[in-house]
Scaffold this active site. Sequence first.
Site, short mmCIF file in Angstrom:
data_model
loop_
_atom_site.label_atom_id
_atom_site.label_comp_id
_atom_site.label_asym_id
_atom_site.label_seq_id
_atom_site.Cartn_x
_atom_site.Cartn_y
_atom_site.Cartn_z
N TRP A 194 0.83 -1.21 0.00
CA TRP A 194 0.00 0.00 0.00
C TRP A 194 0.86 1.25 0.00
CZ3 TRP A 194 -4.47 -1.10 -1.77
CH2 TRP A 194 -5.05 -2.34 -1.48
N ASP A 232 -1.04 6.90 6.46
CA ASP A 232 -2.14 6.01 6.09
C ASP A 232 -2.33 5.07 7.28
OD1 ASP A 232 -3.79 4.01 5.16
OD2 ASP A 232 -2.57 3.50 3.41
N LYS A 274 -12.06 -1.38 8.16
CA LYS A 274 -11.36 -2.29 9.07
C LYS A 274 -11.77 -2.00 10.51
CE LYS A 274 -7.97 -2.00 5.52
NZ LYS A 274 -8.00 -3.30 4.88
N1 PMP Z 1 -3.92 1.36 2.78
C1 PMP Z 1 -3.91 0.25 3.54
C2 PMP Z 1 -2.92 0.16 4.66
C3 PMP Z 1 -4.82 -0.77 3.29
O1 PMP Z 1 -4.80 -1.88 4.03
C4 PMP Z 1 -5.74 -0.64 2.24
C5 PMP Z 1 -6.79 -1.69 1.92
N2 PMP Z 1 -6.62 -2.91 2.42
C6 PMP Z 1 -5.70 0.52 1.46
C7 PMP Z 1 -4.80 1.51 1.78
C8 PMP Z 1 -6.66 0.73 0.30
O2 PMP Z 1 -7.90 1.02 0.83
P1 PMP Z 1 -9.20 1.21 -0.07
O3 PMP Z 1 -9.59 -0.13 -0.55
O4 PMP Z 1 -10.16 1.83 0.89
O5 PMP Z 1 -8.87 2.13 -1.19
#
Ligand code: PMP
Length: 360
Positions: free
Chosen positions: A101, A172, A196
């Site tokens: 991510w 994030d 989450k």
């Molecule tokens: N950042 C992290 C740390 C994540 O775990 C995730 C999704 N698992 C995301 C970003 C992406 O999130 P989204 O699907 O809401 O775009």
Amino acid sequence: MTVYNFSAGPAMLPAAVMQRAQAEFCDYKGCGNGIVELSHRGALFTEVIERAEQNFRDIMNISDDYAVCFIQGGASMQFAMLAMNLLEAGKSADYADTGVWSAKAFKEAKLFGDAKLVCSSKETKYDHIPALNTWTRNPNASYLHITSNNTVAGTQYAKFPEVLPNVPMIADMSSDIMSRKINVNDFGMIYAGAQKNLGPSGVALVIIRKDLAERTPASVPTMLRYSTYINEKSLFNTPPTFAIYMLALVTDWVKEIGGLDALEVINNKKAAKLYSYLDANSFYTSPVALDSRSKMNVVFRTPSEELDAAFVKAAAKEQLTGLKGHRLVGGIRASIYNAMPEAGIDKLISFMDNFARQNG
Ligand code: PMP
């Protein structure tokens, strides 16, 4: 029978929250309609969005220097939006590469300007958070971006980087928001997809120091400007009302159970139980460095990929679901967010023990 869902997200929500949402669904506060049927500008929804914001402020101790915004597009849209708004012309931004991510966030930033990596654990499959004293930081960076918990690799910052003057830290926190106490004042901006620890998917929480929103170049579209969400209190257009309603319920629940003081104790206990079982049983191995272990996503393996698959299948039959590792890395992953009760950990450990005995 209770199904313990260990999915990384969308994830389990507290049982009390689900029941309350069900009870209120068709007839919200006796008005005759459900919350999803009500105008986002009416009094009943206004109370909901204001309560959600105030709850976040109370729980995370967020000062008036910060705005609390609810934005669609998930955490992934924030990867781009933060760079569009906060990466200043002629400057570069610093990124810590600690997982898939983080890498995606970095890739988006490069679409809008210069971005540099200060560290990376990619070569060792993101099995640790690089030691903070090895990072090559730029004291003139527009900002520093980190991912506080790496959902796929199962790593988490035990300690955050030092805040350099004039380099706002942006985090994030999608997979560990509201799971432990943090000092919001150490950050320029915090963002998290809701699915989450906070509620259903469809909304991202963005906590941003208001002065940073003044940096946005004039060319950024209205819907992608932080100032729009700040000035219009996340009501410039029709927001995801049901997702925001669920945020209000989840944050009500967090306050009821004693806030982050209580949650941090419970989360530490749950993670310690699972890791000490993993450490005591040689059938299972954890690829993650000890000092970087995540308290939210516990990643482990059996002796073979075949057994990993058999584990996931057999666990699901015992009402322990969502344990398959991320498609990029395989193995097994138990996501144990705020809503996972300690009883779920106990049941998982007892299943693991039986499985190891039968297959070891
Ligand atoms: N950042 C992290 C740390 C994540 O775990 C995730 C999704 N698992 C995301 C970003 C992406 O999130 P989204 O699907 O809401 O775009």
